[in-house]
Design an enzyme around this catalytic site. Structure first.
Site, PDB file in Angstrom:
ATOM      1  N   LYS A  59       1.416   4.379   7.017  1.00 38.73           N
ATOM      2  CA  LYS A  59       0.571   5.321   6.272  1.00 38.73           C
ATOM      3  C   LYS A  59       1.287   6.663   6.143  1.00 38.73           C
ATOM      4  O   LYS A  59       2.218   6.955   6.883  1.00 38.73           O
ATOM      5  CB  LYS A  59      -0.743   5.572   7.035  1.00 38.73           C
ATOM      6  CG  LYS A  59      -1.652   4.378   7.217  1.00 38.73           C
ATOM      7  CD  LYS A  59      -2.473   4.094   5.986  1.00 38.73           C
ATOM      8  CE  LYS A  59      -3.334   2.843   6.214  1.00 38.73           C
ATOM      9  NZ  LYS A  59      -3.977   2.367   5.021  1.00 38.73           N
ATOM     10  N   SER A  79       0.818  -1.220   0.000  1.00 39.79           N
ATOM     11  CA  SER A  79       0.000   0.000   0.000  1.00 39.79           C
ATOM     12  C   SER A  79       0.853   1.272   0.000  1.00 39.79           C
ATOM     13  O   SER A  79       0.338   2.364  -0.185  1.00 39.79           O
ATOM     14  CB  SER A  79      -0.943   0.018   1.200  1.00 39.79           C
ATOM     15  OG  SER A  79      -0.223   0.285   2.381  1.00 39.79           O
TER      16      SER A  79
END
Lengths: 145, 434
Positions: A103, A66
């Protein structure tokens, strides 16, 4: 003889250093011993250059893709400093559902976002930073090329 | 860094910093899903509970209880058990101590999770310092600590337990910020065996003299106490009054004893197996010695059957002295097996063994003629073994019987071991990118 005097760098001796690359502060001339050899600095120590605070720094391994567009791939190791204050734009390790998760952090006036760097993954939005548990701030990625 | 040098000696205080439920808290560092859950850590061999989180304590789990007695019940209450991961705890412990050194020039590492610090300042400054220490360790490592501050080590210990128990203090307690009447009330409420260094056995004898609470001891006659209980208890009395009698110790440079001892997963029943055990232990204990740059002059080697089995207890125990102090695994193994194996009896069920090295001193203090150095030692066999094992794993090479590749059946059982995430490259914690 006009030999430029290299800058003398004093480094602390470290017992558990990572020997990596030999480096000298000046180019070595063949033929006769250079007076600059006295200024050989010792090997580049990745610990001193990649880790600011050895006490608060941890290395963790990435699982998943991701963060691909941030140059962080599945299987890479990242260096995380837990003592740093997370700022807008930092890649952070956040605790989500009891797991360490990677993230990009965006702090906006109205809300705080955790974004993946891969369009396939949705954003996570909260009202304030205090609603999140930020485990640490990523300072380096040891990408496997 | 807190500058204490300019402050007067009268403001010198002792702070005791310790990590709350240290082992359980370490397990939570890389596994945040354990946060708020009851966690226990088991002894070597997954035998007994050796550490509990406060949630596990609240469930009524007791220290030392054998795991098999509660393992069936554990899932029903969400109790999580972990094998002891001493590599992880050891690394986090050394990080804690290193951070504490940023706050005081004089730190006595008292145990794996607690240290005494010399600090100076007004009562308010010291409370602020306590919170600063707590925040630093929380931010850098994610470990919760409590800080107790007093005029002596005994007072610091007392303050620390106050910091743990009173939620309102938020983990920092400086006795100097309480009024004398308030301190009296605290000391009146606590039984005398709550004092650091006063064992329960001793407290019974104190009780018989009418000394029941901490305040009773503080206010007793020091001369009478010394006569009845000796200088140690008298010292505790003075320490409670705020007179600092137990000095901070500096770190010892070389420990004068090094030991490797373990319980087995399944009993060892033959001399042949015991020889195998000794070969592994000799290697491990000599590695510890080399790591601290020391040599040993003598050794004690022991084995033991279970005290709780129906068979008679058998515990051979033998000593050997080296002609030249050594850290060579071959020498240590030769000495250990020659003295111990003759007392080991085939057919008995040994549950533990160990090698203890004595007369340990820095290697550089011994300069011998090459003539007396055993041949394999001069080839630095020990260092070679260490290097190979570091590169290829603990079972890749070994002395004699210890060279077998398969894990040996008597090796420790550690089925719930977490990752050694700070000391092993192949066990780094996972961060998910999803």
């Amino acid at each position: 003889m006009a030999t430029p005097t290299p800058e003398l760098v004093v480094r602390p001796l470290s017992g558990e250093s990572l020997p990596a690359i030999l480096a000298a502060s000046t180019a070595v001339q063949a033929g006769f011993p250079s007076p600059a050899q006295d200024y050989f600095d010792g090997r580049v120590d990745l610990n001193t250059h990649l880790i600011k605070d050895v006490n608060s720094t941890f290395i963790v391994r990435v699982a998943g893709d991701s963060m691909k567009n941030a140059g962080i791939s599945d299987g890479d190791e990242v260096i995380v400093d837990r003592a740093l204050t997370p700022r807008d734009g930092d890649v952070v390790v956040a605790v989500l559902d009891g797991e360490l998760t990677l993230k990009r952090l965006y702090i906006r006036s109205e809300r705080v976002l955790l974004k993946a760097e891969n369009p396939r993954f949705p954003d996570i939005a909260v009202d304030t930073l205090s609603e999140l548990t930020i485990w640490g701030v990523v300072t380096r990625c040891l990408h496997h090329v | 860094m807190f500058d204490s040098a300019s402050l007067p000696e009268s403001q010198r205080r002792i702070a005791l910093v310790d990590v709350n439920s240290f082992f359980a808290s370490c397990e939570r560092v890389f596994d945040p899903s354990l946060e708020g859950k009851p966690v226990v850590v088991l002894s070597n061999n997954d035998g007994c509970v050796v550490a509990l989180s406060k949630e596990a304590k609240a469930l009524g789990v007791k220290m030392g209880i054998p795991w098999f007695k509660i393992s069936a019940w554990a899932p029903s209450v969400g109790l999580v058990a972990k094998s002891s991961n001493y590599e992880l705890y050891g690394d986090l412990s050394s990080r804690v101590m290193s951070i504490l050194h940023e706050f005081s020039a004089h730190v006595e590492v008292y145990s794996v999770d607690e240290a005494f610090l010399e600090v100076k300042g007004t009562p308010e400054e010291l409370v602020a310092l306590g919170y600063e220490i707590k925040a630093a360790i929380q931010n850098k490592l994610g470990l919760p600590v409590c800080v107790g501050i007093g005029r002596s080590k005994t007072q610091a210990k007392l303050a620390n337990s106050g910091a743990k128990k009173s939620a309102g203090l938020n983990g920092v307690c400086n006795l100097d910020t309480f009024s004398p009447e308030h301190i009296d009330r605290i000391m009146e409420a606590l039984p005398v065996d709550n004092i650091w260094g006063i064992a329960r056995r001793l407290s019974k004898r104190l009780n018989s003299m009418g000394i029941h609470t901490i305040k009773d001891l503080r206010d007793a006659d020091p001369v009478r106490i010394k006569k009845k209980f000796g200088v140690v208890v008298q010292r505790s009395l003075y320490e409670l009054r705020g007179i600092d009698c137990i000095k901070l110790e500096g770190e010892r440079l070389v420990k004068n004893q090094v030991m490797y001892s373990r319980s087995f997963a399944t009993p060892v029943t033959t001399r042949k197996q015991m020889e195998e055990v000794l070969a592994v232990y000799a290697q491990r204990v000599s590695k510890r010695l080399r790591k601290q740059g020391s040599v040993a002059g003598a050794l004690t080697c022991f084995a033991g059957t279970s005290r709780f089995a129906n068979e008679p207890f058998h515990s051979p125990y033998r000593n050997a002295v080296f002609s030249v102090p050594t850290n060579d695994p071959v020498e240590i193994l030769k000495a250990a097996s020659s003295v111990l194996l003759e007392c080991v009896e085939d057919g008995r069920k040994y549950v533990r063994a160990g090698i203890m090295l004595h007369d340990v001193s820095p290697k550089t203090s011994h300069q011998y003629l090459d003539l007396f150095t055993p041949v394999h030692e001069s080839r630095q066999l020990g260092e070679v073994l260490d290097t190979v094992m570091e590169k290829h794993g603990a079972f890749s090479i070994g002395l004699g019987a210890a060279g077998f590749k398969s894990p040996r059946h008597w090796e420790m059982k550690r089925e719930m071991l977490s990752l050694r995430a700070t000391t092993r490259w192949d066990e780094l914690a996972t961060v998910h990118a999803r």
